[in-house]
Design a protein around this motif. Structure first.
Motif, PDB file in Angstrom:
ATOM      1  N   LEU A 156       0.603  -1.326  -0.080  1.00 52.78           N
ATOM      2  CA  LEU A 156      -0.269  -0.235  -0.076  1.00 52.78           C
ATOM      3  C   LEU A 156       0.776   0.865  -0.044  1.00 52.78           C
ATOM      4  O   LEU A 156       0.772   2.385  -0.757  1.00 52.78           O
ATOM      5  CB  LEU A 156      -1.004   0.102   1.445  1.00 52.78           C
ATOM      6  N   LEU A 157       2.050   1.310   0.839  1.00 54.50           N
ATOM      7  CA  LEU A 157       2.902   2.234   1.013  1.00 54.50           C
ATOM      8  C   LEU A 157       3.816   2.967   0.181  1.00 54.50           C
ATOM      9  O   LEU A 157       3.796   3.838  -0.938  1.00 54.50           O
ATOM     10  CB  LEU A 157       3.806   2.249   1.941  1.00 54.50           C
ATOM     11  N   LEU A 158       4.060   2.072  -0.706  1.00 47.39           N
ATOM     12  CA  LEU A 158       4.573   1.753  -2.522  1.00 47.39           C
ATOM     13  C   LEU A 158       3.193   2.344  -3.307  1.00 47.39           C
ATOM     14  O   LEU A 158       3.871   3.311  -4.179  1.00 47.39           O
ATOM     15  CB  LEU A 158       5.214   0.718  -3.314  1.00 47.39           C
ATOM     16  N   PHE A 159       2.120   1.914  -3.592  1.00 47.60           N
ATOM     17  CA  PHE A 159       1.795   2.437  -4.411  1.00 47.60           C
ATOM     18  C   PHE A 159       1.057   4.003  -4.024  1.00 47.60           C
ATOM     19  O   PHE A 159       0.665   4.425  -5.072  1.00 47.60           O
ATOM     20  CB  PHE A 159       0.279   1.431  -4.384  1.00 47.60           C
ATOM     21  N   GLY A 160       0.518   3.959  -2.617  1.00 47.22           N
ATOM     22  CA  GLY A 160       0.368   5.300  -1.963  1.00 47.22           C
ATOM     23  C   GLY A 160       1.490   6.273  -2.500  1.00 47.22           C
ATOM     24  O   GLY A 160       0.753   7.418  -3.246  1.00 47.22           O
ATOM     25  N   ALA A 161       2.916   6.012  -2.557  1.00 45.83           N
ATOM     26  CA  ALA A 161       3.588   7.227  -2.649  1.00 45.83           C
ATOM     27  C   ALA A 161       3.875   7.090  -3.932  1.00 45.83           C
ATOM     28  O   ALA A 161       3.618   8.701  -4.498  1.00 45.83           O
ATOM     29  CB  ALA A 161       4.593   6.114  -2.142  1.00 45.83           C
ATOM     30  N   MET A 162       3.549   6.359  -5.145  1.00 48.37           N
ATOM     31  CA  MET A 162       3.794   6.422  -6.344  1.00 48.37           C
ATOM     32  C   MET A 162       2.499   6.870  -7.063  1.00 48.37           C
ATOM     33  O   MET A 162       2.568   7.827  -7.937  1.00 48.37           O
ATOM     34  CB  MET A 162       4.336   5.521  -7.106  1.00 48.37           C
TER      35      MET A 162
END
Lengths: 194, 194, 194, 194
Positions: free
Chosen positions: D155-161
């Motif tokens: 989630l963190l990766l997706f949200g960041a991108m």
DNA sequence: TATGAATGAGCGTTCATTCAT
DNA sequence: AATGAATGAACGCTCATTCAT
């Protein structure tokens, strides 16, 4: 107290005239009139039954003054012919010299509802009766046609002058309204004279 | 398809005329007009841009017909004098024979906002130009005064007739408007004649 | 009087938050908000310019409090690392402990039109600037990488946390959001540390 | 016939994407989409259940292609680390090279109602699962931390991108999004690596 | 299949008027 | 008498969806 009451009443009527002249009939909210008069919204309703009552009062007060001037001027006229001339002169010049009043009575207040229009009709009726008196006098004097239909003609005269004023306003007052008095009276008198 | 579209457009215009005549300008809601026309509210907006557009159309359509009749009648008149007579006769009789139309044009639509009034003004202007043409013709023919102020007089004639019609309506149509044609024309022609 | 005015303003903001949380953004009619607040529809417009103004206020008022808490907590942190930890903890716990607020800010208000989204953007920007400050402080302290792209990284941190909250909400809040603080911070700090 | 059906279906999806990109979500009326697609309004409903169904299809079709590209690229990556790098590169470059798509998916479609957002969530979920796979692979390979919370980190990766893309768009695309790949991946990998 | 004219539910906002203070 | 905050009814317009052709 009575005079004070009168004062505030007048204050509100003047404010209404000013607001309508500046912002137009449809933007003459009660709150705006109250603000212009320097009173609270609720105070309006201590002096007027409702909004319409304010507008009727504007018309009655302001046109009442005008009609008063007609009365004195006409009754002092030596002849009916002269009375017609003075009537037209006052009609045109008073409105030309009081553009806000002209604007409000000719344009803005005509956008109002039936009840107000009836009330306006009453004021106008006074004026029309005055015209009728002049016409009768002319017939009696023998200067106007004996077969003149005074009931009809009084309307024709009023309607003609009324339209002349409205057109002058809508045109943007690009010409002198007073300068139209001669042409108007000439037309009227030819139609009236014996 | 085109005729069907025309049909529905006319249907709505007629409905609007009827609703305004019956309920007054301020109670002529779009939904009421739609109901009277037998269509859905939304359908109105397939044929008209907005409410104002309906009202303008009522005026244009209905007065357009009227002015068309003026045109043909006037151009066929042998003399300017006769043209004036016919103009007044049509003006009075057409409105007398179509009271809802008279009511809507003389009373109700004048309560409208500025934009509509401008649109109405355009239609009226056409009529006033027509009057002017007749006046010019009379001057050229030599039957009307050479010094006639046509710009002013066209307004006086229109205003006079307009007021005669309005007063007749407001009085409750207690007398015949057509019967006023003679008196009106007599007054006009005396004012115009050389 | 001032406090009373404040009270009613707050009353409406709270009502709006509740209505949106319960019925969703697209069912948050002004009349519903007014009813929930126990005031008349018109009263809303004594305190807010229009509907959008209510919604923006909800966001500003509520997120303003939140950001205030970030501010004080962060400025009191002994190290940038600790500031990051506190920031995440507040971000997660505050929204976990105020589900209606979380729901409205993460889900409902994002369905709004551009103007509101811009207003929301301004509030979020404040938060993002705050993150940036912490990052700069870490770099200055020497605890964060000197080559850190703060402009980019502030977005990555915000986006990551934002998504974590939204996913938790959409999942039906089946797990503890606070329990994710450690994992989140661990990931962040490894990415940040010198 | 099936291919023809597909054709018109695609035609409408493309038209919807174009209309939303040009006029925004709230001005993407069905009739406008129909016009852009060159079909009648009613025809839309032969291919889609309702308006929402069109929008969901836009998202599914368009993001489906994107995710397909992720799939092949990632599965071909020699290492999880390289997979992360490629994922971010594709994520940023595809959207940078297809601004209308970026605009529609990042900004416009998020203004939609819950049902659509759920449908969008399903598409995004596929992507997030993909990220999870990469993370698991990295842990298995021993290149990523063994204690990594993959459920959270995906989630963190997706949200960041996602936030990086949205900010780039909202900023007016004044800088290169692709240039952010390195900074983003650097941050990610430090957070992930064993 | 395809059309497009017709439908009608739904809502933000204004402002004349009231009434507690 | 005076205030002004509060009220709440009223309405034009949009647009997703339907259905007769």
């Amino acid at each position: 107290m009575t005079s004070k009451k009168k004062e505030k009443y007048q204050l509100i009527v003047e404010a209404a005239l000013k607001v309508i002249a500046e912002h137009g009939y449809h933007n003459a909210q009660v709150s705006r009139i109250a603000k212009e008069a320097g009173v609270a919204d609720g105070t309006i309703y201590l002096y007027f039954k409702n909004k319409e009552d304010i507008l009727i009062s504007v018309f009655r007060e302001k046109l009442g003054e005008l009609i008063g001037r007609f009365h004195s001027s006409i009754s002092e006229s030596p002849t009916a012919e002269e009375a017609i001339r003075r009537m037209c002169r006052i009609h045109y010049s008073e409105l030309e010299n009081n553009v806000p009043l002209a604007y409000v009575t000719q344009i803005e207040l005509r956008q109002s509802n039936l009840e107000l229009r009836h009330a306006i009709g009453d004021v106008v009726k006074t004026y029309i009766h005055l015209i009728e008196q002049v016409l009768r006098r002319g017939v009696e004097e023998g200067s106007f046609r004996p077969d003149l239909d005074v009931k009809l003609t009084r309307l024709l005269l009023f309607g003609a002058m009324d339209e002349a004023v409205t057109s002058w306003l809508i045109s943007g007052r690009k010409y002198s309204l007073s300068d139209q008095v001669e042409g108007t009276v000439e037309f009227f008198l030819r139609g009236l004279k014996a």
